[in-house]
Write a protein that holds these residues in place. Structure first.
Motif, PDB file in Angstrom:
ATOM      1  N   SER A   4       0.833  -1.199   0.000  1.00  0.00           N
ATOM      2  CA  SER A   4       0.000   0.000   0.000  1.00  0.00           C
ATOM      3  C   SER A   4       0.874   1.258   0.000  1.00  0.00           C
ATOM      4  CB  SER A   4      -0.916  -0.007   1.226  1.00  0.00           C
ATOM      5  OG  SER A   4      -1.579   1.224   1.344  1.00  0.00           O
ATOM      6  N   ILE A   5       1.895   1.259   0.840  1.00  0.00           N
ATOM      7  CA  ILE A   5       2.815   2.400   0.887  1.00  0.00           C
ATOM      8  C   ILE A   5       3.569   2.507  -0.434  1.00  0.00           C
ATOM      9  CG2 ILE A   5       4.913   3.279   1.986  1.00  0.00           C
ATOM     10  CD1 ILE A   5       3.804   2.125   4.633  1.00  0.00           C
ATOM     11  N   ASP A   6       4.078   1.378  -0.943  1.00  0.00           N
ATOM     12  CA  ASP A   6       4.797   1.394  -2.219  1.00  0.00           C
ATOM     13  C   ASP A   6       3.907   1.941  -3.338  1.00  0.00           C
ATOM     14  OD1 ASP A   6       6.957   0.312  -0.903  1.00  0.00           O
ATOM     15  OD2 ASP A   6       6.765  -1.678  -1.781  1.00  0.00           O
ATOM     16  N   ALA A   7       2.639   1.518  -3.365  1.00  0.00           N
ATOM     17  CA  ALA A   7       1.719   1.989  -4.402  1.00  0.00           C
ATOM     18  C   ALA A   7       1.474   3.483  -4.285  1.00  0.00           C
ATOM     19  CB  ALA A   7       0.391   1.227  -4.311  1.00  0.00           C
ATOM     20  N   THR A   8       1.367   3.981  -3.063  1.00  0.00           N
ATOM     21  CA  THR A   8       1.180   5.424  -2.845  1.00  0.00           C
ATOM     22  C   THR A   8       2.336   6.202  -3.450  1.00  0.00           C
ATOM     23  OG1 THR A   8      -0.097   5.107  -0.829  1.00  0.00           O
ATOM     24  CG2 THR A   8       1.050   7.222  -1.068  1.00  0.00           C
ATOM     25  N   PHE A   9       3.551   5.772  -3.165  1.00  0.00           N
ATOM     26  CA  PHE A   9       4.715   6.519  -3.655  1.00  0.00           C
ATOM     27  C   PHE A   9       4.987   6.260  -5.128  1.00  0.00           C
ATOM     28  CE2 PHE A   9       5.189   6.995   0.884  1.00  0.00           C
ATOM     29  CZ  PHE A   9       5.368   8.370   0.941  1.00  0.00           C
ATOM     30  N   HIS A  10       4.611   5.087  -5.618  1.00  0.00           N
ATOM     31  CA  HIS A  10       4.730   4.853  -7.060  1.00  0.00           C
ATOM     32  C   HIS A  10       3.829   5.832  -7.817  1.00  0.00           C
ATOM     33  CE1 HIS A  10       5.429   2.847 -10.854  1.00  0.00           C
ATOM     34  NE2 HIS A  10       4.129   2.912 -11.060  1.00  0.00           N
ATOM     35  N   ALA A  11       2.592   5.994  -7.353  1.00  0.00           N
ATOM     36  CA  ALA A  11       1.663   6.928  -8.000  1.00  0.00           C
ATOM     37  C   ALA A  11       2.180   8.365  -7.894  1.00  0.00           C
ATOM     38  CB  ALA A  11       0.276   6.812  -7.378  1.00  0.00           C
ATOM     39  N   LEU A  12       2.728   8.707  -6.745  1.00  0.00           N
ATOM     40  CA  LEU A  12       3.276  10.057  -6.561  1.00  0.00           C
ATOM     41  C   LEU A  12       4.444  10.303  -7.513  1.00  0.00           C
ATOM     42  CD1 LEU A  12       3.214  12.673  -4.852  1.00  0.00           C
ATOM     43  CD2 LEU A  12       4.759  11.526  -3.266  1.00  0.00           C
ATOM     44  N   LEU A  13       5.368   9.354  -7.600  1.00  0.00           N
ATOM     45  CA  LEU A  13       6.514   9.514  -8.504  1.00  0.00           C
ATOM     46  C   LEU A  13       6.085   9.499  -9.965  1.00  0.00           C
ATOM     47  CD1 LEU A  13       9.278   7.417  -6.707  1.00  0.00           C
ATOM     48  CD2 LEU A  13       9.036   9.906  -6.795  1.00  0.00           C
ATOM     49  N   ARG A  14       5.048   8.731 -10.297  1.00  0.00           N
ATOM     50  CA  ARG A  14       4.527   8.726 -11.677  1.00  0.00           C
ATOM     51  C   ARG A  14       3.991  10.112 -12.037  1.00  0.00           C
ATOM     52  NH1 ARG A  14       6.189   6.895 -15.380  1.00  0.00           N
ATOM     53  NH2 ARG A  14       5.839   8.860 -16.319  1.00  0.00           N
ATOM     54  N   GLY A  15       3.253  10.728 -11.146  1.00  0.00           N
ATOM     55  CA  GLY A  15       2.744  12.077 -11.390  1.00  0.00           C
ATOM     56  C   GLY A  15       3.858  13.094 -11.528  1.00  0.00           C
ATOM     57  N   TRP A  16       4.885  12.956 -10.697  1.00  0.00           N
ATOM     58  CA  TRP A  16       6.023  13.873 -10.758  1.00  0.00           C
ATOM     59  C   TRP A  16       6.765  13.680 -12.077  1.00  0.00           C
ATOM     60  CZ3 TRP A  16       9.976  14.341  -6.130  1.00  0.00           C
ATOM     61  CH2 TRP A  16      10.611  15.575  -6.188  1.00  0.00           C
ATOM     62  N   ALA A  17       6.955  12.429 -12.489  1.00  0.00           N
ATOM     63  CA  ALA A  17       7.623  12.141 -13.763  1.00  0.00           C
ATOM     64  C   ALA A  17       6.830  12.726 -14.929  1.00  0.00           C
ATOM     65  CB  ALA A  17       7.795  10.634 -13.945  1.00  0.00           C
ATOM     66  N   ASP A  18       5.509  12.601 -14.884  1.00  0.00           N
ATOM     67  CA  ASP A  18       4.671  13.178 -15.949  1.00  0.00           C
ATOM     68  C   ASP A  18       4.848  14.693 -16.023  1.00  0.00           C
ATOM     69  OD1 ASP A  18       3.727  10.641 -16.539  1.00  0.00           O
ATOM     70  OD2 ASP A  18       1.791  10.941 -15.523  1.00  0.00           O
ATOM     71  N   ALA A  19       4.926  15.345 -14.872  1.00  0.00           N
ATOM     72  CA  ALA A  19       5.134  16.802 -14.840  1.00  0.00           C
ATOM     73  C   ALA A  19       6.503  17.159 -15.422  1.00  0.00           C
ATOM     74  CB  ALA A  19       5.006  17.329 -13.412  1.00  0.00           C
ATOM     75  N   LEU A  20       7.511  16.346 -15.120  1.00  0.00           N
ATOM     76  CA  LEU A  20       8.862  16.602 -15.654  1.00  0.00           C
ATOM     77  C   LEU A  20       8.891  16.436 -17.170  1.00  0.00           C
ATOM     78  CD1 LEU A  20      10.786  14.942 -12.758  1.00  0.00           C
ATOM     79  CD2 LEU A  20      11.360  17.201 -13.658  1.00  0.00           C
ATOM     80  N   VAL A  21       8.256  15.381 -17.682  1.00  0.00           N
ATOM     81  CA  VAL A  21       8.244  15.158 -19.126  1.00  0.00           C
ATOM     82  C   VAL A  21       7.447  16.261 -19.831  1.00  0.00           C
ATOM     83  CG1 VAL A  21       7.469  13.576 -20.952  1.00  0.00           C
ATOM     84  CG2 VAL A  21       8.692  12.684 -18.960  1.00  0.00           C
ATOM     85  N   ALA A  22       6.461  16.808 -19.148  1.00  0.00           N
ATOM     86  CA  ALA A  22       5.685  17.925 -19.716  1.00  0.00           C
ATOM     87  C   ALA A  22       6.475  19.239 -19.656  1.00  0.00           C
ATOM     88  CB  ALA A  22       4.362  18.082 -18.973  1.00  0.00           C
ATOM     89  N   ASP A  23       7.627  19.220 -18.971  1.00  0.00           N
ATOM     90  CA  ASP A  23       8.457  20.425 -18.797  1.00  0.00           C
ATOM     91  C   ASP A  23       7.624  21.576 -18.231  1.00  0.00           C
ATOM     92  OD1 ASP A  23      10.840  19.205 -19.797  1.00  0.00           O
ATOM     93  OD2 ASP A  23      10.065  19.451 -21.829  1.00  0.00           O
ATOM     94  N   ASP A  24       6.774  21.248 -17.264  1.00  0.00           N
ATOM     95  CA  ASP A  24       5.872  22.210 -16.638  1.00  0.00           C
ATOM     96  C   ASP A  24       6.399  22.547 -15.243  1.00  0.00           C
ATOM     97  OD1 ASP A  24       3.757  23.454 -15.239  1.00  0.00           O
ATOM     98  OD2 ASP A  24       2.264  22.437 -16.479  1.00  0.00           O
TER      99      ASP A  24
END
Length: 137
Positions: A4-24
């Motif tokens: 559950s904790i791993d999934a929480t942080f995986h989702a958080l890092l996925r969102g952060w990665a998406d923001a980085l790829v968007a260069d936003d």
């Protein structure tokens, strides 16, 4: 391992990665504490505002980024996350690719987890595994 904790942080890092790829820069900044620091082998410690300015100016861009959470440990309102990360992009027009171990320290805030510190360690084993036979990498 707490899935559950791993999934929480995986989702958080996925969102952060998406923001980085968007260069936003604004979206990227929303994942980090105001005094967030990034520590990497290429440039040492870089503060949040400097990092976001590099993104906003176009000096730093990302075309791909992926994280796999290897371990996440929560200690009250602090979490330490170890992930394997890969990314590609450009720095001032020069392409780069990275395969690295990422250590993030998060703090729990009323709106959710925010990153206070990120430390990057090159995955030298991966670089060695992909080196052509007979090379000295």
């Amino acid at each position: 391992m707490n899935t559950s904790i791993d999934a929480t942080f995986h989702a958080l890092l996925r969102g952060w990665a998406d923001a980085l790829v968007a260069d936003d820069a604004d979206r990227i900044g929303a994942f980090a504490e105001p005094d967030w620091m990034l520590v990497g082998p290429e440039g040492g410690a870089v503060g949040r505002e400097t990092f976001l300015a590099f993104v906003a100016s176009g000096d730093l861009t990302h075309s791909a980024m992926d994280f796999t959470v290897l371990d996440a440990r929560v200690y009250g309102d602090v979490a330490v996350v170890l992930a394997h990360g890969t990314n590609r992009g450009s720095w001032r027009g020069e392409p780069f690719a990275a395969d690295e171990w990422v250590t993030d320290v998060f703090v729990r805030r009323p709106g959710g987890w925010l990153c206070a510190l990120s430390a990057l360690t090159p995955n030298y084993a991966a670089a060695h595994e992909t080196a052509p036979e007979g090379s000295s990498s």
